[in-house]
Design a protein around this motif. Sequence first.
Motif, PDB file in Angstrom:
ATOM      1  N   UNK A  22       5.322 -14.956 -48.267  1.00 58.32           N
ATOM      2  CA  UNK A  22       5.887 -16.178 -47.702  1.00 58.32           C
ATOM      3  C   UNK A  22       6.959 -15.839 -46.672  1.00 58.32           C
ATOM      4  N   UNK A  23       7.803 -14.878 -46.997  1.00 60.00           N
ATOM      5  CA  UNK A  23       8.863 -14.465 -46.083  1.00 60.00           C
ATOM      6  C   UNK A  23       8.287 -13.936 -44.780  1.00 60.00           C
ATOM      7  N   UNK A  24       7.300 -13.045 -44.862  1.00 63.33           N
ATOM      8  CA  UNK A  24       6.738 -12.464 -43.642  1.00 63.33           C
ATOM      9  C   UNK A  24       5.947 -13.505 -42.851  1.00 63.33           C
ATOM     10  N   UNK A  25       5.274 -14.427 -43.526  1.00 59.49           N
ATOM     11  CA  UNK A  25       4.581 -15.508 -42.826  1.00 59.49           C
ATOM     12  C   UNK A  25       5.580 -16.295 -41.974  1.00 59.49           C
ATOM     13  N   UNK A  26       6.705 -16.642 -42.579  1.00 54.32           N
ATOM     14  CA  UNK A  26       7.753 -17.376 -41.853  1.00 54.32           C
ATOM     15  C   UNK A  26       8.340 -16.538 -40.723  1.00 54.32           C
ATOM     16  N   UNK A  27       8.511 -15.254 -40.958  1.00 54.05           N
ATOM     17  CA  UNK A  27       9.040 -14.368 -39.917  1.00 54.05           C
ATOM     18  C   UNK A  27       8.095 -14.291 -38.721  1.00 54.05           C
ATOM     19  N   UNK A  28       6.792 -14.266 -38.989  1.00 54.65           N
ATOM     20  CA  UNK A  28       5.818 -14.221 -37.896  1.00 54.65           C
ATOM     21  C   UNK A  28       5.898 -15.507 -37.062  1.00 54.65           C
ATOM     22  N   UNK A  29       6.052 -16.641 -37.724  1.00 54.19           N
ATOM     23  CA  UNK A  29       6.197 -17.898 -37.000  1.00 54.19           C
ATOM     24  C   UNK A  29       7.478 -17.947 -36.183  1.00 54.19           C
ATOM     25  N   UNK A  30       8.559 -17.493 -36.776  1.00 47.46           N
ATOM     26  CA  UNK A  30       9.840 -17.479 -36.061  1.00 47.46           C
ATOM     27  C   UNK A  30       9.789 -16.528 -34.869  1.00 47.46           C
ATOM     28  N   UNK A  34      10.310 -17.301 -30.900  1.00 46.06           N
ATOM     29  CA  UNK A  34      11.244 -16.537 -30.074  1.00 46.06           C
ATOM     30  C   UNK A  34      10.546 -15.957 -28.854  1.00 46.06           C
ATOM     31  N   UNK A  35       9.313 -15.517 -29.024  1.00 44.47           N
ATOM     32  CA  UNK A  35       8.559 -14.953 -27.906  1.00 44.47           C
ATOM     33  C   UNK A  35       8.296 -16.021 -26.847  1.00 44.47           C
ATOM     34  N   UNK A  36       7.959 -17.214 -27.292  1.00 43.42           N
ATOM     35  CA  UNK A  36       7.703 -18.308 -26.348  1.00 43.42           C
ATOM     36  C   UNK A  36       8.972 -18.679 -25.592  1.00 43.42           C
ATOM     37  N   UNK A  37      10.091 -18.709 -26.291  1.00 47.85           N
ATOM     38  CA  UNK A  37      11.377 -19.079 -25.679  1.00 47.85           C
ATOM     39  C   UNK A  37      12.008 -17.950 -24.888  1.00 47.85           C
ATOM     40  N   UNK A  62      -0.089 -15.088 -41.179  1.00 54.30           N
ATOM     41  CA  UNK A  62       0.790 -15.537 -40.105  1.00 54.30           C
ATOM     42  C   UNK A  62       0.347 -15.045 -38.743  1.00 54.30           C
ATOM     43  N   UNK A  63      -0.154 -13.832 -38.702  1.00 54.77           N
ATOM     44  CA  UNK A  63      -0.641 -13.265 -37.441  1.00 54.77           C
ATOM     45  C   UNK A  63      -1.754 -14.138 -36.874  1.00 54.77           C
ATOM     46  N   UNK A  64      -2.667 -14.577 -37.716  1.00 58.37           N
ATOM     47  CA  UNK A  64      -3.788 -15.393 -37.250  1.00 58.37           C
ATOM     48  C   UNK A  64      -3.400 -16.864 -37.089  1.00 58.37           C
ATOM     49  N   UNK A  65      -2.587 -17.392 -37.987  1.00 62.53           N
ATOM     50  CA  UNK A  65      -2.182 -18.797 -37.917  1.00 62.53           C
ATOM     51  C   UNK A  65      -1.367 -19.072 -36.655  1.00 62.53           C
ATOM     52  N   UNK A  66      -0.427 -18.179 -36.346  1.00 57.34           N
ATOM     53  CA  UNK A  66       0.438 -18.364 -35.186  1.00 57.34           C
ATOM     54  C   UNK A  66      -0.109 -17.674 -33.930  1.00 57.34           C
ATOM     55  N   UNK A  67      -1.214 -16.961 -34.075  1.00 58.10           N
ATOM     56  CA  UNK A  67      -1.799 -16.165 -32.979  1.00 58.10           C
ATOM     57  C   UNK A  67      -0.737 -15.254 -32.372  1.00 58.10           C
ATOM     58  N   UNK A  68      -0.149 -14.470 -33.245  1.00 58.47           N
ATOM     59  CA  UNK A  68       0.971 -13.603 -32.865  1.00 58.47           C
ATOM     60  C   UNK A  68       0.666 -12.162 -33.259  1.00 58.47           C
ATOM     61  N   UNK A  69       0.800 -11.267 -32.327  1.00 60.89           N
ATOM     62  CA  UNK A  69       0.576  -9.827 -32.525  1.00 60.89           C
ATOM     63  C   UNK A  69      -0.898  -9.490 -32.754  1.00 60.89           C
ATOM     64  N   UNK A  70      -1.804 -10.380 -32.427  1.00 58.80           N
ATOM     65  CA  UNK A  70      -3.225 -10.129 -32.678  1.00 58.80           C
ATOM     66  C   UNK A  70      -3.815  -9.117 -31.706  1.00 58.80           C
TER      67      UNK A  70
END
Length: 99
Positions: A22-30, A34-37, A62-70
């Motif tokens: 849960x923590x890492x999922x939230x970190x990926x979203x955050x 931050x990357x967008x901003x 989180x990587x797939x949900x937020x499309x981050x670091x894929x």
Amino acid sequence: MLDRLSQTPWLALVAWLTLMSFTLFCMMGADKRKAIRGSFRTPERILFLHAVLGGALGGTLGMHFFRHKTKHWYFALLFPLLAVLQCALCAAMALGIIG
């Protein structure tokens, strides 16, 4: 509840992995926000540390949900691999194969 977790170590492991995921999922979203901003980002080594410490499943989701670091091969390969290993460890403990 803590007494019951101490009697069944695999439940304690499941609780830990759930918390870390849960923590890492939230970190990926955050970090994606931050990357967008364009603001200060979470270092990749911190993301990997949380994955190694038990959050690989949440990191993969989180990587797939937020499309981050894929697009980073090391995230796309190592996060799911760690998640499989962590889930296998839980299953082995639940079945009494180890611990």
